[in-house]
Design a protein around this motif. Structure first.
Motif, PDB file in Angstrom:
ATOM      1  N   ASN A  81       0.814  -1.224   0.000  1.00 40.26           N
ATOM      2  CA  ASN A  81       0.000   0.000   0.000  1.00 40.26           C
ATOM      3  C   ASN A  81       0.847   1.274   0.000  1.00 40.26           C
ATOM      4  N   GLU A  82       2.111   1.172  -0.303  1.00 45.82           N
ATOM      5  CA  GLU A  82       2.965   2.350  -0.414  1.00 45.82           C
ATOM      6  C   GLU A  82       2.977   2.778  -1.873  1.00 45.82           C
ATOM      7  N   LYS A  83       2.653   4.034  -2.104  1.00 46.71           N
ATOM      8  CA  LYS A  83       2.606   4.533  -3.471  1.00 46.71           C
ATOM      9  C   LYS A  83       3.809   5.447  -3.708  1.00 46.71           C
ATOM     10  N   ILE A  84       4.456   5.207  -4.807  1.00 50.49           N
ATOM     11  CA  ILE A  84       5.596   6.022  -5.192  1.00 50.49           C
ATOM     12  C   ILE A  84       5.215   6.780  -6.457  1.00 50.49           C
ATOM     13  N   TYR A  85       5.381   8.088  -6.407  1.00 51.08           N
ATOM     14  CA  TYR A  85       5.090   8.908  -7.554  1.00 51.08           C
ATOM     15  C   TYR A  85       6.380   9.433  -8.146  1.00 51.08           C
ATOM     16  N   ILE A  86       6.487   9.331  -9.457  1.00 52.24           N
ATOM     17  CA  ILE A  86       7.662   9.816 -10.158  1.00 52.24           C
ATOM     18  C   ILE A  86       7.211  10.906 -11.117  1.00 52.24           C
ATOM     19  N   ASP A  87       7.776  12.077 -10.965  1.00 58.03           N
ATOM     20  CA  ASP A  87       7.426  13.216 -11.806  1.00 58.03           C
ATOM     21  C   ASP A  87       8.298  13.160 -13.053  1.00 58.03           C
ATOM     22  N   LYS A  88       7.674  12.839 -14.185  1.00 59.58           N
ATOM     23  CA  LYS A  88       8.413  12.745 -15.441  1.00 59.58           C
ATOM     24  C   LYS A  88       8.303  14.036 -16.257  1.00 59.58           C
ATOM     25  N   GLY A  89       7.706  15.044 -15.677  1.00 59.79           N
ATOM     26  CA  GLY A  89       7.515  16.295 -16.381  1.00 59.79           C
ATOM     27  C   GLY A  89       8.768  17.132 -16.463  1.00 59.79           C
ATOM     28  N   MET A  90       9.791  16.784 -15.750  1.00 59.62           N
ATOM     29  CA  MET A  90      11.003  17.606 -15.758  1.00 59.62           C
ATOM     30  C   MET A  90      11.974  17.136 -16.766  1.00 59.62           C
TER      31      MET A  90
END
Length: 90
Positions: A81-90
């Motif tokens: 239940n751990e969510k990892i978000y990766i910002d690919k907008g950069m």
């Protein structure tokens, strides 16, 4: 008699020239040894710093934080239940 004095003076001059040449050569060798000594001292210091870093890393290897970080970064393992978000907008 004059030839004897001439030979003595010539011999003294040759000995002085030899001594001067030897002295200059020894100074050159001493300078080179000094430079090598400084270089080796720097290498020893760098190696001691590296060894200290390795000892610190060795002590932290068995810590829970290190194991979690390694699992996340290298094995891409996460808690349920751990969510990892990766910002690919950069």
């Amino acid at each position: 008699m004059k030839k004897k004095k001439l030979y003595k003076r010539l011999l003294i001059i040759l000995v002085l020239i030899y001594a001067l040449f030897t002295l200059l050569n020894q100074q050159k060798i001493l300078k080179q040894y000094s430079e090598n000594s400084k270089e080796l001292a720097n290498k020893i210091e760098d190696q001691q710093i590296y060894n200290a870093e390795l000892v610190a890393k060795k002590e932290s290897v068995n810590s829970k934080e290190f194991i979690e970080q390694t699992a996340r970064e290298m094995l891409e393992m996460y808690y349920p239940n751990e969510k990892i978000y990766i910002d690919k907008g950069m």
